[in-house]
Design a protein around this motif. Structure first.
Motif, PDB file in Angstrom:
ATOM      1  N   GLN A   1      47.505  47.608  25.435  1.00  0.00           N
ATOM      2  CA  GLN A   1      47.930  46.517  26.318  1.00  0.00           C
ATOM      3  C   GLN A   1      48.934  47.001  27.353  1.00  0.00           C
ATOM      4  O   GLN A   1      48.919  46.553  28.509  1.00  0.00           O
ATOM      5  CB  GLN A   1      48.526  45.379  25.489  1.00  0.00           C
ATOM      6  CG  GLN A   1      48.843  44.134  26.298  1.00  0.00           C
ATOM      7  CD  GLN A   1      47.651  43.613  27.067  1.00  0.00           C
ATOM      8  OE1 GLN A   1      46.593  43.346  26.487  1.00  0.00           O
ATOM      9  NE2 GLN A   1      47.776  43.479  28.384  1.00  0.00           N
ATOM     10  N   LYS A   2      49.796  47.942  26.964  1.00  0.00           N
ATOM     11  CA  LYS A   2      50.763  48.501  27.915  1.00  0.00           C
ATOM     12  C   LYS A   2      50.037  49.225  29.048  1.00  0.00           C
ATOM     13  O   LYS A   2      50.408  49.116  30.224  1.00  0.00           O
ATOM     14  CB  LYS A   2      51.709  49.459  27.209  1.00  0.00           C
ATOM     15  CG  LYS A   2      52.755  50.090  28.134  1.00  0.00           C
ATOM     16  CD  LYS A   2      53.655  51.050  27.400  1.00  0.00           C
ATOM     17  CE  LYS A   2      54.727  51.626  28.340  1.00  0.00           C
ATOM     18  NZ  LYS A   2      54.130  52.343  29.507  1.00  0.00           N
TER      19      LYS A   2
ATOM     20  N   LYS B   1      42.764  52.289  32.273  1.00  0.00           N
ATOM     21  CA  LYS B   1      42.754  50.874  31.875  1.00  0.00           C
ATOM     22  C   LYS B   1      41.436  50.511  31.197  1.00  0.00           C
ATOM     23  O   LYS B   1      41.429  49.823  30.166  1.00  0.00           O
ATOM     24  CB  LYS B   1      42.965  49.987  33.104  1.00  0.00           C
ATOM     25  CG  LYS B   1      42.927  48.493  32.807  1.00  0.00           C
ATOM     26  CD  LYS B   1      43.058  47.664  34.073  1.00  0.00           C
ATOM     27  CE  LYS B   1      41.814  47.756  34.935  1.00  0.00           C
ATOM     28  NZ  LYS B   1      41.866  46.835  36.101  1.00  0.00           N
TER      29      LYS B   1
ATOM     30  N   SER C   1      48.621  46.715  31.407  1.00  0.00           N
ATOM     31  CA  SER C   1      49.681  46.111  32.222  1.00  0.00           C
ATOM     32  C   SER C   1      50.181  47.064  33.302  1.00  0.00           C
ATOM     33  O   SER C   1      50.487  46.648  34.428  1.00  0.00           O
ATOM     34  CB  SER C   1      50.852  45.690  31.323  1.00  0.00           C
ATOM     35  OG  SER C   1      50.447  44.728  30.379  1.00  0.00           O
ATOM     36  N   ASP C   2      50.265  48.358  32.966  1.00  0.00           N
ATOM     37  CA  ASP C   2      50.771  49.348  33.923  1.00  0.00           C
ATOM     38  C   ASP C   2      49.857  49.505  35.134  1.00  0.00           C
ATOM     39  O   ASP C   2      50.301  49.971  36.196  1.00  0.00           O
ATOM     40  CB  ASP C   2      50.940  50.709  33.244  1.00  0.00           C
ATOM     41  CG  ASP C   2      52.189  50.773  32.373  1.00  0.00           C
ATOM     42  OD1 ASP C   2      53.041  49.880  32.495  1.00  0.00           O
ATOM     43  OD2 ASP C   2      52.305  51.727  31.573  1.00  0.00           O
TER      44      ASP C   2
ATOM     45  N   VAL D   1      48.781  47.334  37.080  1.00  0.00           N
ATOM     46  CA  VAL D   1      49.291  46.504  38.185  1.00  0.00           C
ATOM     47  C   VAL D   1      50.311  47.299  39.010  1.00  0.00           C
ATOM     48  O   VAL D   1      50.338  47.219  40.239  1.00  0.00           O
ATOM     49  CB  VAL D   1      49.922  45.210  37.645  1.00  0.00           C
ATOM     50  CG1 VAL D   1      50.547  44.396  38.771  1.00  0.00           C
ATOM     51  CG2 VAL D   1      48.893  44.382  36.889  1.00  0.00           C
TER      52      VAL D   1
END
Length: 237
Positions: free
Chosen positions: A48-49, A103, A52-53, A55
Motif C-alpha cells: 500500500q505504501k 505500483k 501511495s508513493d 502520487v
C-alpha cells in the motif's frame, strides 16, 4: 556536465531539473524494490505504501514538465542546452513509468496473498529485480556525469535482464503445467516478472537519452535483446 551560463538564474533552473530527476530516480528505485519485497513476503502494508508513493512520483514528473516548459520559454535554449532540457523531460517520463511498474506489482500482492509465492520463484523474482534495479541505479549515476561511453555500456547490458526474465517465464509455465491449481498465482507472477523486466527497458531508454544529451546523436545499431519468451512453446523450444 551542465555548462555554466552568464545568467546564474539559468544555471539554477538547470540544476533544479537535475535535482528533481535524482529525486525521482531515488523514489522509483525504492518503490520497485519495496514492491518485490512486499510480493515475496506477502506484506500488504508495504504494498500500500508503494501504491501511495506513486502520487509523489507523478507530481514530480509534472513539476519537471512545468519547469522545463518555463525554462524553454524564458531562455530559448539551443544546441546542448536544448538537448539537456528535452533529455530531462524524456528521463522524467521513463522514471514515472518505472514507478507505475512498481505500483502495478504492488497491486498484485493481495491477489497472491492467499497462496503465497513459492520460495524458488521468489528467488527468481528477487534476482531479476536486483539486475533491473542495479541497471537503474547505474544509469542514474551516469546521468550525473553525462558519460556517453558509460551510457553505451549500460545499454549493452539489457540482454542480461532479458535472459533472466526468459528463464523465469519458463519456470512459471512449468509450475502451471505441473499443477493447474498454480495457474492463478503464476499468472499474477508472470505479470510481475514482466513489470520488472520493463524496468530494465526503461533504464536502457534513459541510457540512450544520456548518450543523446552528451553527443547530440542517437546510439548506433539496434539495442541488444535476449527475451525469447515469445518463442516458448514453439517447435524446438
Amino acid at each position: 556536465m551542465v555548462s555554466t551560463h552568464i545568467l546564474s538564474a539559468y544555471d539554477e533552473e538547470l540544476k533544479y531539473l537535475n535535482r528533481r530527476i535524482s529525486e525521482m530516480g531515488g523514489l522509483a528505485e525504492q518503490m520497485c524494490g519495496d514492491a518485490v519485497r512486499a510480493l515475496v513476503n506477502s506484506d500488504s502494508a508495504l504494498a500500500q505504501k508503494v501504491i501511495s508513493d506513486d502520487v509523489i512520483l507523478d507530481h514530480a514528473e509534472r513539476d519537471i514538465q512545468d519547469k522545463a516548459i518555463v525554462t524553454i520559454a524564458k531562455r530559448q535554449p539551443m544546441a546542448a542546452d536544448l538537448r539537456e532540457i528535452i533529455g530531462t523531460l524524456r528521463i522524467a517520463a521513463d522514471l514515472e513509468r518505472v514507478g507505475d511498474l512498481g505500483k502495478n506489482t504492488a497491486k498484485r500482492v493481495l491477489a497472491v496473498q492467499g497462496t503465497g509465492v513459492p520460495r524458488k520463484l521468489a528467488r527468481g523474482l528477487e534476482h531479476l529485480s536486483e539486475l533491473a534495479l542495479v541497471q537503474l541505479k547505474d544509469v542514474l549515476d551516469v546521468f550525473a556525469n553525462r558519460s556517453a561511453e558509460k551510457a553505451e555500456i549500460i545499454r549493452q547490458r539489457d540482454e542480461e535482464i532479458d535472459a533472466m526474465y526468459t528463464s523465469l517465464f519458463r519456470e512459471l509455465l512449468t509450475y502451471m503445467m505441473e499443477d493447474p491449481r498454480n495457474i492463478t498465482t503464476c499468472t499474477h507472477l508472470l505479470f510481475c516478472a514482466k513489470n520488472i523486466e520493463r524496468i530494465g527497458d526503461h533504464a536502457t531508454n534513459i541510457a540512450e537519452t544520456i548518450y543523446y544529451i552528451a553527443t547530440g546523436a542517437q546510439p548506433e545499431g539496434e539495442r541488444p535483446k535476449d527475451d525469447t519468451s515469445n518463442m516458448l512453446g514453439s517447435a524446438g523450444t
